[in-house]
Design a protein around this motif. Structure first.
Motif, PDB file in Angstrom:
ATOM      1  N   THR A 128       0.821  -1.221   0.000  1.00 57.04           N
ATOM      2  CA  THR A 128       0.000   0.000   0.000  1.00 57.04           C
ATOM      3  C   THR A 128       0.849   1.262   0.000  1.00 57.04           C
ATOM      4  O   THR A 128       0.314   2.354  -0.221  1.00 57.04           O
ATOM      5  N   GLU A 129       2.144   1.143   0.209  1.00 53.43           N
ATOM      6  CA  GLU A 129       3.029   2.308   0.156  1.00 53.43           C
ATOM      7  C   GLU A 129       3.202   2.815  -1.280  1.00 53.43           C
ATOM      8  O   GLU A 129       3.683   3.920  -1.490  1.00 53.43           O
ATOM      9  N   LEU A 130       2.815   2.014  -2.262  1.00 50.04           N
ATOM     10  CA  LEU A 130       2.975   2.396  -3.666  1.00 50.04           C
ATOM     11  C   LEU A 130       1.748   3.103  -4.237  1.00 50.04           C
ATOM     12  O   LEU A 130       1.727   3.449  -5.417  1.00 50.04           O
ATOM     13  N   ILE A 131       0.729   3.300  -3.400  1.00 48.78           N
ATOM     14  CA  ILE A 131      -0.500   3.957  -3.863  1.00 48.78           C
ATOM     15  C   ILE A 131      -0.925   5.040  -2.874  1.00 48.78           C
ATOM     16  O   ILE A 131      -0.533   5.026  -1.714  1.00 48.78           O
ATOM     17  N   LEU A 190      14.773  10.358  -4.636  1.00 54.17           N
ATOM     18  CA  LEU A 190      13.363   9.955  -4.652  1.00 54.17           C
ATOM     19  C   LEU A 190      13.156   8.592  -4.007  1.00 54.17           C
ATOM     20  O   LEU A 190      12.178   8.375  -3.281  1.00 54.17           O
ATOM     21  N   THR A 191      14.069   7.650  -4.259  1.00 57.33           N
ATOM     22  CA  THR A 191      13.950   6.319  -3.674  1.00 57.33           C
ATOM     23  C   THR A 191      14.030   6.401  -2.155  1.00 57.33           C
ATOM     24  O   THR A 191      13.226   5.789  -1.447  1.00 57.33           O
ATOM     25  N   ARG A 192      14.973   7.172  -1.665  1.00 53.53           N
ATOM     26  CA  ARG A 192      15.117   7.311  -0.215  1.00 53.53           C
ATOM     27  C   ARG A 192      13.903   8.018   0.387  1.00 53.53           C
ATOM     28  O   ARG A 192      13.425   7.657   1.463  1.00 53.53           O
ATOM     29  N   GLN A 193      13.367   9.002  -0.335  1.00 52.58           N
ATOM     30  CA  GLN A 193      12.163   9.713   0.121  1.00 52.58           C
ATOM     31  C   GLN A 193      10.978   8.749   0.199  1.00 52.58           C
ATOM     32  O   GLN A 193      10.230   8.761   1.178  1.00 52.58           O
ATOM     33  N   LEU A 194      10.826   7.907  -0.821  1.00 53.98           N
ATOM     34  CA  LEU A 194       9.753   6.919  -0.815  1.00 53.98           C
ATOM     35  C   LEU A 194       9.886   6.001   0.399  1.00 53.98           C
ATOM     36  O   LEU A 194       8.925   5.785   1.132  1.00 53.98           O
ATOM     37  N   PRO A 233       1.469  -0.650 -14.198  1.00 51.44           N
ATOM     38  CA  PRO A 233       0.041  -0.536 -13.859  1.00 51.44           C
ATOM     39  C   PRO A 233      -0.184  -0.879 -12.380  1.00 51.44           C
ATOM     40  O   PRO A 233      -0.769  -1.907 -12.038  1.00 51.44           O
ATOM     41  N   ILE A 234       0.297  -0.003 -11.501  1.00 43.92           N
ATOM     42  CA  ILE A 234       0.327  -0.299 -10.070  1.00 43.92           C
ATOM     43  C   ILE A 234      -1.067  -0.483  -9.486  1.00 43.92           C
ATOM     44  O   ILE A 234      -1.258  -1.302  -8.594  1.00 43.92           O
ATOM     45  N   GLU A 235      -2.047   0.239 -10.009  1.00 45.06           N
ATOM     46  CA  GLU A 235      -3.408   0.062  -9.494  1.00 45.06           C
ATOM     47  C   GLU A 235      -3.877  -1.367  -9.714  1.00 45.06           C
ATOM     48  O   GLU A 235      -4.442  -2.002  -8.826  1.00 45.06           O
ATOM     49  N   GLU A 236      -3.623  -1.891 -10.902  1.00 44.41           N
ATOM     50  CA  GLU A 236      -4.013  -3.271 -11.237  1.00 44.41           C
ATOM     51  C   GLU A 236      -3.215  -4.281 -10.409  1.00 44.41           C
ATOM     52  O   GLU A 236      -3.764  -5.282  -9.930  1.00 44.41           O
ATOM     53  N   THR A 238      -4.484   6.019  -6.649  1.00 47.61           N
ATOM     54  CA  THR A 238      -3.579   6.388  -7.732  1.00 47.61           C
ATOM     55  C   THR A 238      -2.161   5.999  -7.319  1.00 47.61           C
ATOM     56  O   THR A 238      -1.903   5.745  -6.141  1.00 47.61           O
ATOM     57  N   PRO A 239      -1.230   5.983  -8.260  1.00 50.30           N
ATOM     58  CA  PRO A 239       0.150   5.700  -7.866  1.00 50.30           C
ATOM     59  C   PRO A 239       0.641   6.743  -6.862  1.00 50.30           C
ATOM     60  O   PRO A 239       0.321   7.930  -6.986  1.00 50.30           O
ATOM     61  N   GLN A 240       1.399   6.312  -5.882  1.00 49.51           N
ATOM     62  CA  GLN A 240       1.970   7.227  -4.902  1.00 49.51           C
ATOM     63  C   GLN A 240       2.832   8.230  -5.655  1.00 49.51           C
ATOM     64  O   GLN A 240       3.524   7.882  -6.617  1.00 49.51           O
ATOM     65  N   SER A 241       2.808   9.486  -5.275  1.00 47.13           N
ATOM     66  CA  SER A 241       3.427  10.557  -6.069  1.00 47.13           C
ATOM     67  C   SER A 241       4.932  10.367  -6.264  1.00 47.13           C
ATOM     68  O   SER A 241       5.452  10.613  -7.363  1.00 47.13           O
ATOM     69  N   THR A 242       5.643   9.920  -5.252  1.00 45.86           N
ATOM     70  CA  THR A 242       7.089   9.703  -5.410  1.00 45.86           C
ATOM     71  C   THR A 242       7.348   8.520  -6.333  1.00 45.86           C
ATOM     72  O   THR A 242       8.249   8.563  -7.178  1.00 45.86           O
ATOM     73  N   PHE A 243       6.558   7.461  -6.201  1.00 46.40           N
ATOM     74  CA  PHE A 243       6.690   6.311  -7.098  1.00 46.40           C
ATOM     75  C   PHE A 243       6.372   6.729  -8.533  1.00 46.40           C
ATOM     76  O   PHE A 243       7.063   6.324  -9.469  1.00 46.40           O
ATOM     77  N   GLN A 244       5.361   7.575  -8.705  1.00 48.75           N
ATOM     78  CA  GLN A 244       5.024   8.075 -10.039  1.00 48.75           C
ATOM     79  C   GLN A 244       6.188   8.880 -10.624  1.00 48.75           C
ATOM     80  O   GLN A 244       6.522   8.740 -11.799  1.00 48.75           O
ATOM     81  N   ALA A 245       6.834   9.705  -9.808  1.00 41.98           N
ATOM     82  CA  ALA A 245       7.988  10.481 -10.271  1.00 41.98           C
ATOM     83  C   ALA A 245       9.122   9.557 -10.712  1.00 41.98           C
ATOM     84  O   ALA A 245       9.786   9.813 -11.726  1.00 41.98           O
ATOM     85  N   LEU A 246       9.343   8.486  -9.970  1.00 35.95           N
ATOM     86  CA  LEU A 246      10.372   7.513 -10.355  1.00 35.95           C
ATOM     87  C   LEU A 246      10.020   6.830 -11.671  1.00 35.95           C
ATOM     88  O   LEU A 246      10.879   6.655 -12.534  1.00 35.95           O
ATOM     89  N   MET A 247       8.760   6.440 -11.836  1.00 40.25           N
ATOM     90  CA  MET A 247       8.341   5.823 -13.104  1.00 40.25           C
ATOM     91  C   MET A 247       8.566   6.791 -14.255  1.00 40.25           C
ATOM     92  O   MET A 247       9.005   6.382 -15.338  1.00 40.25           O
TER      93      MET A 247
END
Length: 164
Positions: free
Chosen positions: A12-15, A107-111, A43-46, A26-35
């Motif tokens: 759940t940390e990824l959303i 970003l990874t460390r922030q996530l 497709p993290i929601e799926e 939705t995708p977590q904002s930091t994870f979205q920035a990394l993508m």
């Protein structure tokens, strides 16, 4: 040359849930920035939806590969351990060092630091070596029965995910 990041935390940390009154996420904002930086659509929601629908003692390793830089990828190990009560998964990325490694590390460390249920953080050369070895699969997990985990590779192009 590549550099790897590997995290163990709750799936759940990824959303993010933008609306408290809705189950939509939705995708977590930091994870979205990394993508976005890695130019890989996951497709993290799926994946999260399927994770909670799948039985315990199941789950495969999903690898999403950058179409133009095959050595850059995002990896999610979705195995659900029968005794896990935090819904943890392992996830990370292998990046080509030609990318903005400083920003990716930031970003990874922030996530990871913002995770409520963070368990482990690793980074360095060859951290994902074993996870990405194709000859290692099917990987067998034993818990009352045998589960053979598969390595599934995908490439993404303009929002479309294609299995390799």
């Amino acid at each position: 040359m590549t550099y790897d990041f590997w995290i163990m935390a709750s799936v759940t940390e990824l959303i993010d849930y933008p609306d408290d009154g809705s189950d939509d996420y939705t995708p977590q904002s930091t994870f979205q920035a990394l993508m976005d930086i890695l130019a890989i659509h996951v497709p993290i929601e799926e994946i999260v939806h399927r994770f909670f629908q799948q039985s315990i003692h199941t789950g495969d390793v999903l690898v999403f590969i950058n179409q133009h830089q095959p050595d850059t990828c995002i990896v999610l190990d979705t195995y659900r351990h029968p005794l896990d009560q935090q819904d943890t998964i392992q996830f990370g990325w292998r990046v080509n060092t030609k990318l903005d490694l400083y920003r990716i590390r930031q970003l990874t460390r922030q996530l990871y630091d913002n995770c409520e249920f963070a368990v482990r953080y690793e980074e360095g050369l060859s951290v994902l070596y074993k996870v990405l070895q194709q000859e290692r699969y099917p990987y067998k997990y034993y818990y009352q029965t045998v589960y053979e985990q598969q390595l599934k590779q995908y490439t993404t192009k303009k929002g479309f995910v294609t299995r390799l």
